[in-house]
Design a protein around this motif. Structure first.
Motif, mmCIF file in Angstrom:
data_model
loop_
_atom_site.group_PDB
_atom_site.id
_atom_site.type_symbol
_atom_site.label_atom_id
_atom_site.label_comp_id
_atom_site.label_asym_id
_atom_site.label_seq_id
_atom_site.Cartn_x
_atom_site.Cartn_y
_atom_site.Cartn_z
ATOM 1 N N GLN A 4 0.853 -1.187 0.000
ATOM 2 C CA GLN A 4 0.000 0.000 0.000
ATOM 3 C C GLN A 4 0.888 1.236 0.000
ATOM 4 O O GLN A 4 1.590 1.507 0.967
ATOM 5 C CB GLN A 4 -0.909 0.001 1.219
ATOM 6 N N THR A 5 0.871 1.978 -1.117
ATOM 7 C CA THR A 5 1.799 3.085 -1.330
ATOM 8 C C THR A 5 1.066 4.381 -1.647
ATOM 9 O O THR A 5 0.192 4.404 -2.504
ATOM 10 C CB THR A 5 2.763 2.751 -2.498
ATOM 11 N N LEU A 6 1.463 5.441 -0.951
ATOM 12 C CA LEU A 6 0.962 6.787 -1.234
ATOM 13 C C LEU A 6 2.061 7.571 -1.933
ATOM 14 O O LEU A 6 3.214 7.557 -1.491
ATOM 15 C CB LEU A 6 0.598 7.517 0.063
ATOM 16 N N ILE A 7 1.713 8.244 -3.009
ATOM 17 C CA ILE A 7 2.621 9.183 -3.661
ATOM 18 C C ILE A 7 2.070 10.562 -3.349
ATOM 19 O O ILE A 7 0.921 10.864 -3.659
ATOM 20 C CB ILE A 7 2.712 8.932 -5.175
ATOM 21 N N ILE A 8 2.896 11.378 -2.699
ATOM 22 C CA ILE A 8 2.429 12.645 -2.141
ATOM 23 C C ILE A 8 3.214 13.805 -2.742
ATOM 24 O O ILE A 8 4.434 13.728 -2.868
ATOM 25 C CB ILE A 8 2.626 12.662 -0.610
ATOM 26 N N GLY A 9 2.509 14.881 -3.075
ATOM 27 C CA GLY A 9 3.190 16.051 -3.600
ATOM 28 C C GLY A 9 2.359 17.307 -3.482
ATOM 29 O O GLY A 9 1.200 17.277 -3.060
ATOM 30 N N ALA A 10 2.973 18.411 -3.890
ATOM 31 C CA ALA A 10 2.327 19.711 -3.762
ATOM 32 C C ALA A 10 1.836 20.270 -5.090
ATOM 33 O O ALA A 10 0.948 21.114 -5.098
ATOM 34 C CB ALA A 10 3.304 20.708 -3.131
ATOM 35 N N TYR A 11 2.410 19.826 -6.196
ATOM 36 C CA TYR A 11 2.081 20.404 -7.505
ATOM 37 C C TYR A 11 1.155 19.473 -8.273
ATOM 38 O O TYR A 11 1.561 18.408 -8.739
ATOM 39 C CB TYR A 11 3.358 20.707 -8.294
ATOM 40 N N VAL A 12 -0.087 19.899 -8.404
ATOM 41 C CA VAL A 12 -1.146 19.062 -8.961
ATOM 42 C C VAL A 12 -0.810 18.563 -10.364
ATOM 43 O O VAL A 12 -1.015 17.385 -10.661
ATOM 44 C CB VAL A 12 -2.507 19.802 -8.933
ATOM 45 N N GLU A 13 -0.276 19.437 -11.228
ATOM 46 C CA GLU A 13 0.023 18.994 -12.595
ATOM 47 C C GLU A 13 1.070 17.882 -12.597
ATOM 48 O O GLU A 13 0.990 16.945 -13.395
ATOM 49 C CB GLU A 13 0.459 20.162 -13.492
ATOM 50 N N HIS A 14 2.025 17.936 -11.692
ATOM 51 C CA HIS A 14 3.040 16.884 -11.577
ATOM 52 C C HIS A 14 2.411 15.594 -11.056
ATOM 53 O O HIS A 14 2.714 14.499 -11.544
ATOM 54 C CB HIS A 14 4.162 17.359 -10.653
ATOM 55 N N LEU A 15 1.528 15.726 -10.084
ATOM 56 C CA LEU A 15 0.839 14.553 -9.539
ATOM 57 C C LEU A 15 -0.050 13.898 -10.589
ATOM 58 O O LEU A 15 -0.115 12.665 -10.679
ATOM 59 C CB LEU A 15 0.022 14.943 -8.307
ATOM 60 N N GLU A 16 -0.721 14.717 -11.389
ATOM 61 C CA GLU A 16 -1.556 14.163 -12.468
ATOM 62 C C GLU A 16 -0.703 13.411 -13.478
ATOM 63 O O GLU A 16 -1.090 12.348 -13.964
ATOM 64 C CB GLU A 16 -2.358 15.272 -13.142
ATOM 65 N N GLU A 17 0.470 13.947 -13.789
ATOM 66 C CA GLU A 17 1.395 13.271 -14.711
ATOM 67 C C GLU A 17 1.834 11.922 -14.126
ATOM 68 O O GLU A 17 1.860 10.907 -14.825
ATOM 69 C CB GLU A 17 2.608 14.155 -14.974
ATOM 70 N N LEU A 18 2.171 11.915 -12.843
ATOM 71 C CA LEU A 18 2.564 10.676 -12.182
ATOM 72 C C LEU A 18 1.422 9.663 -12.175
ATOM 73 O O LEU A 18 1.621 8.485 -12.476
ATOM 74 C CB LEU A 18 2.999 10.953 -10.740
ATOM 75 N N ALA A 19 0.226 10.109 -11.821
ATOM 76 C CA ALA A 19 -0.930 9.216 -11.767
ATOM 77 C C ALA A 19 -1.195 8.590 -13.127
ATOM 78 O O ALA A 19 -1.462 7.385 -13.233
ATOM 79 C CB ALA A 19 -2.159 9.971 -11.263
ATOM 80 N N SER A 20 -1.113 9.385 -14.167
ATOM 81 C CA SER A 20 -1.324 8.883 -15.518
ATOM 82 C C SER A 20 -0.229 7.886 -15.892
ATOM 83 O O SER A 20 -0.503 6.824 -16.449
ATOM 84 C CB SER A 20 -1.342 10.053 -16.500
ATOM 85 N N ARG A 21 0.997 8.207 -15.551
ATOM 86 C CA ARG A 21 2.150 7.355 -15.884
ATOM 87 C C ARG A 21 2.040 5.971 -15.247
ATOM 88 O O ARG A 21 2.401 4.972 -15.856
ATOM 89 C CB ARG A 21 3.419 8.058 -15.416
ATOM 90 N N ILE A 22 1.560 5.928 -13.990
ATOM 91 C CA ILE A 22 1.503 4.651 -13.278
ATOM 92 C C ILE A 22 0.092 4.061 -13.222
ATOM 93 O O ILE A 22 -0.116 3.032 -12.586
ATOM 94 C CB ILE A 22 2.075 4.785 -11.858
ATOM 95 N N ASP A 23 -0.852 4.738 -13.876
ATOM 96 C CA ASP A 23 -2.240 4.299 -13.917
ATOM 97 C C ASP A 23 -2.825 4.111 -12.513
ATOM 98 O O ASP A 23 -3.321 3.048 -12.152
ATOM 99 C CB ASP A 23 -2.378 3.007 -14.727
ATOM 100 N N ALA A 24 -2.729 5.180 -11.732
ATOM 101 C CA ALA A 24 -3.261 5.166 -10.367
ATOM 102 C C ALA A 24 -4.208 6.351 -10.198
ATOM 103 O O ALA A 24 -4.044 7.380 -10.852
ATOM 104 C CB ALA A 24 -2.124 5.275 -9.357
ATOM 105 N N PRO A 25 -5.186 6.213 -9.313
ATOM 106 C CA PRO A 25 -6.072 7.355 -9.050
ATOM 107 C C PRO A 25 -5.321 8.496 -8.372
ATOM 108 O O PRO A 25 -4.356 8.283 -7.653
ATOM 109 C CB PRO A 25 -7.139 6.784 -8.107
ATOM 110 N N SER A 26 -5.802 9.710 -8.625
ATOM 111 C CA SER A 26 -5.213 10.905 -8.044
ATOM 112 C C SER A 26 -6.292 11.682 -7.302
ATOM 113 O O SER A 26 -7.405 11.823 -7.794
ATOM 114 C CB SER A 26 -4.618 11.764 -9.173
ATOM 115 N N VAL A 27 -5.931 12.160 -6.120
ATOM 116 C CA VAL A 27 -6.852 12.950 -5.298
ATOM 117 C C VAL A 27 -6.202 14.293 -5.012
ATOM 118 O O VAL A 27 -5.091 14.359 -4.492
ATOM 119 C CB VAL A 27 -7.181 12.223 -3.976
ATOM 120 N N ASP A 28 -6.905 15.368 -5.390
ATOM 121 C CA ASP A 28 -6.413 16.719 -5.109
ATOM 122 C C ASP A 28 -7.596 17.602 -4.749
ATOM 123 O O ASP A 28 -8.717 17.110 -4.596
ATOM 124 C CB ASP A 28 -5.608 17.281 -6.289
ATOM 125 N N GLY A 29 -7.368 18.897 -4.616
ATOM 126 C CA GLY A 29 -8.408 19.826 -4.201
ATOM 127 C C GLY A 29 -9.603 19.891 -5.132
ATOM 128 O O GLY A 29 -10.698 20.260 -4.719
#
Length: 191
Positions: A58-83
């Motif tokens: 069970q792994t959380l990927i955490i960050g502050a920059y939404v566009e970077h997190l969206e890129e990561l989520a898309s790259r690894i095919d994982a859901p993304s939760v932001d504001g």
């Protein structure tokens, strides 16, 4: 209090900006410099390696920059939760993570407060709110619930060396050391 808090290992993984990123970084304004370092391309590869190392955990990927997190989520095919994520979608993602239906969840700072993800065993922080010690404690706290299997949690911070990112990470690192957490430094090439 034994058994109420999981043990955790803290690891800083250092990456290097590409030549192009370094040129852009050196000519940017200070606030923009941090964003550039925090969202550097080398961090994507580190996340890939860490996910492979902890496959199925069970792994959380955490960050502050939404566009970077969206890129990561898309790259690894994982859901993304932001504001921008609706409360309903957030709760669905959190519940799927709790139930083990998904093993990786990408979250912005909305996950810093008041979420219960007891089986989260690994966190990969790709960016933070500058050198916020409070945020570091909250993010590490996501992992500190005792695990059903008794395993130790691992908190990674991925940092671009020789940048504001590394300066801010040093302040956060000092805080964790003061709290008696083991803290290791690793070069991304050694993963």
């Amino acid at each position: 209090m034994a058994g109420y808090i999981a043990t955790a290992e803290c690891v800083e993984v250092r990456t290097t900006l590409t030549d192009e990123e370094r040129l852009t970084y050196t000519t940017a304004e200070a606030r923009e410099r941090y964003r550039l370092a925090a969202c550097s391309a080398g961090k994507l590869e580190v996340v890939d390696k860490l996910l492979a190392t902890h496959k199925g955990q069970q792994t959380l990927i955490i960050g502050a920059y939404v566009e970077h997190l969206e890129e990561l989520a898309s790259r690894i095919d994982a859901p993304s939760v932001d504001g921008k994520t609706t409360t309903e979608k957030r709760e669905e993602a959190f519940q799927a993570f709790r139930d083990g239906d998904i093993s990786t969840l990408v979250v912005s700072k909305v996950a810093n407060f008041s979420i219960d993800l007891p089986e989260a065993a690994v966190a990969i922080q790709v960016s933070g709110t500058f050198s916020s010690r409070q945020e570091e404690a909250q993010r590490l706290g996501r992992l500190l619930r005792p695990k059903a299997d008794g395993a130790e949690a691992v908190f990674y911070t991925v940092v671009a060396r020789d940048t504001l990112d590394s300066e801010y990470a040093m302040h956060r690192q000092r805080f964790l050391a003061e709290q008696a957490y083991a803290y290791w430094l690793v070069d991304s090439a050694d993963l």
